[in-house]
Motif scaffolding. Structure first.
Motif, PDB file in Angstrom:
ATOM      1  N   ARG A   1       0.931  -1.237   0.074  1.00 41.69           N
ATOM      2  CA  ARG A   1       0.143  -0.114  -0.023  1.00 41.69           C
ATOM      3  C   ARG A   1       0.849   1.320   0.144  1.00 41.69           C
ATOM      4  NH1 ARG A   1      -5.796  -0.393   1.477  1.00 41.69           N
ATOM      5  NH2 ARG A   1      -5.684   1.882   1.231  1.00 41.69           N
ATOM      6  N   ALA A   2       0.356   2.249  -0.623  1.00 42.73           N
ATOM      7  CA  ALA A   2       1.207   3.586  -0.872  1.00 42.73           C
ATOM      8  C   ALA A   2       0.941   4.116   0.669  1.00 42.73           C
ATOM      9  CB  ALA A   2       1.055   4.450  -1.813  1.00 42.73           C
ATOM     10  N   THR A   3       1.821   5.147   0.909  1.00 46.42           N
ATOM     11  CA  THR A   3       1.618   6.002   2.112  1.00 46.42           C
ATOM     12  C   THR A   3       2.122   7.423   1.645  1.00 46.42           C
ATOM     13  OG1 THR A   3       4.140   5.746   2.548  1.00 46.42           O
ATOM     14  CG2 THR A   3       2.514   3.974   3.571  1.00 46.42           C
ATOM     15  N   ALA A   4       1.761   8.325   2.527  1.00 43.97           N
ATOM     16  CA  ALA A   4       1.944   9.705   2.036  1.00 43.97           C
ATOM     17  C   ALA A   4       3.327  10.196   1.459  1.00 43.97           C
ATOM     18  CB  ALA A   4       1.766  10.746   3.299  1.00 43.97           C
ATOM     19  N   PRO A   5       4.212   9.513   2.154  1.00 45.02           N
ATOM     20  CA  PRO A   5       5.743   9.927   1.477  1.00 45.02           C
ATOM     21  C   PRO A   5       5.896   9.434  -0.120  1.00 45.02           C
ATOM     22  CG  PRO A   5       6.029   9.230   3.691  1.00 45.02           C
ATOM     23  CD  PRO A   5       4.541   8.778   3.081  1.00 45.02           C
TER      24      PRO A   5
ATOM     25  N   PRO B   1      -3.928   9.694  -0.287  1.00 38.74           N
ATOM     26  CA  PRO B   1      -4.681   9.710   0.750  1.00 38.74           C
ATOM     27  C   PRO B   1      -5.992   9.110   0.816  1.00 38.74           C
ATOM     28  CG  PRO B   1      -4.614  11.812   0.235  1.00 38.74           C
ATOM     29  CD  PRO B   1      -3.693  11.044  -0.826  1.00 38.74           C
ATOM     30  N   LEU B   2      -6.858   9.210  -0.375  1.00 36.32           N
ATOM     31  CA  LEU B   2      -8.384   8.712  -0.413  1.00 36.32           C
ATOM     32  C   LEU B   2      -8.719   7.745  -1.263  1.00 36.32           C
ATOM     33  CD1 LEU B   2      -9.710  12.554  -0.721  1.00 36.32           C
ATOM     34  CD2 LEU B   2      -9.250  11.056   1.246  1.00 36.32           C
ATOM     35  N   ARG B   3      -7.569   7.096  -2.181  1.00 36.81           N
ATOM     36  CA  ARG B   3      -7.834   5.904  -2.717  1.00 36.81           C
ATOM     37  C   ARG B   3      -7.205   4.789  -2.464  1.00 36.81           C
ATOM     38  NH1 ARG B   3     -11.168   9.123  -4.133  1.00 36.81           N
ATOM     39  NH2 ARG B   3     -11.597  10.188  -6.257  1.00 36.81           N
ATOM     40  N   GLU B   4      -7.630   3.877  -2.714  1.00 33.67           N
ATOM     41  CA  GLU B   4      -6.723   2.322  -2.438  1.00 33.67           C
ATOM     42  C   GLU B   4      -5.603   2.238  -3.420  1.00 33.67           C
ATOM     43  OE1 GLU B   4      -7.161  -2.367  -2.013  1.00 33.67           O
ATOM     44  OE2 GLU B   4      -9.043  -1.392  -1.941  1.00 33.67           O
ATOM     45  N   THR B   5      -4.543   2.986  -2.887  1.00 32.94           N
ATOM     46  CA  THR B   5      -3.289   3.042  -3.651  1.00 32.94           C
ATOM     47  C   THR B   5      -2.193   2.126  -3.477  1.00 32.94           C
ATOM     48  OG1 THR B   5      -3.921   5.522  -4.020  1.00 32.94           O
ATOM     49  CG2 THR B   5      -1.698   4.513  -4.607  1.00 32.94           C
ATOM     50  N   TRP B   6      -1.763   1.222  -4.241  1.00 28.22           N
ATOM     51  CA  TRP B   6      -0.683   0.432  -4.292  1.00 28.22           C
ATOM     52  C   TRP B   6       0.518   0.627  -4.992  1.00 28.22           C
ATOM     53  CZ3 TRP B   6      -1.274  -3.911  -1.203  1.00 28.22           C
ATOM     54  CH2 TRP B   6      -2.713  -4.159  -0.513  1.00 28.22           C
ATOM     55  N   VAL B   7       1.629   0.482  -4.536  1.00 25.21           N
ATOM     56  CA  VAL B   7       3.062   0.887  -5.169  1.00 25.21           C
ATOM     57  C   VAL B   7       3.781  -0.716  -5.565  1.00 25.21           C
ATOM     58  CG1 VAL B   7       2.922   3.117  -4.789  1.00 25.21           C
ATOM     59  CG2 VAL B   7       4.251   1.341  -3.092  1.00 25.21           C
ATOM     60  N   ALA B   8       4.660  -0.674  -6.574  1.00 22.75           N
ATOM     61  CA  ALA B   8       5.471  -1.611  -6.820  1.00 22.75           C
ATOM     62  C   ALA B   8       6.912  -0.963  -6.427  1.00 22.75           C
ATOM     63  CB  ALA B   8       5.393  -2.269  -8.193  1.00 22.75           C
ATOM     64  N   GLU B   9       7.478  -1.684  -5.576  1.00 20.22           N
ATOM     65  CA  GLU B   9       8.867  -1.045  -5.134  1.00 20.22           C
ATOM     66  C   GLU B   9       9.841  -1.781  -5.367  1.00 20.22           C
ATOM     67  OE1 GLU B   9      10.114   1.820  -1.839  1.00 20.22           O
ATOM     68  OE2 GLU B   9       9.362   0.100  -1.133  1.00 20.22           O
ATOM     69  N   THR B  10      11.081  -1.426  -6.014  1.00 24.73           N
ATOM     70  CA  THR B  10      12.263  -2.529  -5.895  1.00 24.73           C
ATOM     71  C   THR B  10      13.024  -2.728  -4.326  1.00 24.73           C
ATOM     72  OG1 THR B  10      13.784  -0.426  -6.301  1.00 24.73           O
ATOM     73  CG2 THR B  10      13.103  -1.660  -8.307  1.00 24.73           C
ATOM     74  N   THR B  11      13.244  -3.799  -4.010  1.00 26.47           N
ATOM     75  CA  THR B  11      13.769  -4.103  -2.959  1.00 26.47           C
ATOM     76  C   THR B  11      15.190  -4.060  -2.704  1.00 26.47           C
ATOM     77  OG1 THR B  11      13.578  -6.423  -3.336  1.00 26.47           O
ATOM     78  CG2 THR B  11      11.754  -5.617  -2.522  1.00 26.47           C
ATOM     79  N   ASP B  12      15.909  -3.585  -3.834  1.00 29.42           N
ATOM     80  CA  ASP B  12      17.328  -3.630  -3.561  1.00 29.42           C
ATOM     81  C   ASP B  12      17.803  -2.832  -2.453  1.00 29.42           C
ATOM     82  OD1 ASP B  12      17.522  -5.289  -6.055  1.00 29.42           O
ATOM     83  OD2 ASP B  12      17.366  -3.275  -7.356  1.00 29.42           O
ATOM     84  N   PRO B  13      18.715  -3.153  -1.700  1.00 30.62           N
ATOM     85  CA  PRO B  13      19.097  -2.498  -0.552  1.00 30.62           C
ATOM     86  C   PRO B  13      19.927  -1.327  -0.856  1.00 30.62           C
ATOM     87  CG  PRO B  13      19.812  -4.638  -0.336  1.00 30.62           C
ATOM     88  CD  PRO B  13      19.094  -4.766  -1.517  1.00 30.62           C
TER      89      PRO B  13
END
Length: 156
Positions: A11-15, A54-66
């Motif tokens: 899930r996406a967060t404000a940042p 903040p108002l929609r069900e927002t999802w992000v794909a994020e790389t996990t490379d340290p």
């Protein structure tokens, strides 16, 4: 197609709003060069910051490379509407979109619908491959871009 195992979906967060808007802007420009956007880049960023995240069900794909975490995709659900699915242009064709659609179906098990522009033939093929069926074509008078579009529906 290779799967992107170094990408997590959350899930996406404000940042995340700025990076999420940037993915949308880059993806839109690459996938839809002939479609005129009615909003400036800054207006898109404000919309993601103030409405989408903040108002929609927002999802992000994020790389996990340290040390090199990067948002590379965004999906937005609004009830049974899959309202946004955009990937960074260099991340298309690697399975991230497939993972987003699987998540959308899990979140909307009774069915989903979405709109895409008629000129976006790769999107048509993608959604049809995932079981969506085109049910309505319009002249674009109902969208901000005034671009002919098509409504797709998925039913389990």
């Amino acid at each position: 197609m290779s799967s992107e195992s170094n990408v997590t979906i959350r899930r996406a967060t404000a940042p995340d709003a700025a990076a999420t808007a940037d993915v949308w802007l880059r993806s839109f420009a690459a996938a839809l060069p002939s479609v005129v956007r009615p909003r400036s880049d800054d207006e898109v960023r404000e919309y993601f910051r103030d409405v989408v995240v903040p108002l929609r069900e927002t999802w992000v794909a994020e790389t996990t490379d340290p040390g090199n975490r990067e948002i590379v995709g965004v999906m937005v659900l609004n009830g049974d509407l899959l309202s946004q699915l955009y990937l960074a242009p260099d991340r298309r064709g690697h399975g991230i979109g497939d993972r987003f659609v699987a998540l959308a179906k899990e979140r909307g098990p009774q069915g989903l619908h979405l709109w895409t522009f008629q000129v976006n033939k790769p999107a048509h093929r993608f959604y049809e491959r995932h079981g969506f069926v085109a049910v309505e074509y319009t002249d674009g008078s109902g969208n901000e871009e005034r671009e002919p579009d098509v409504r797709y529906v998925w039913r389990p």
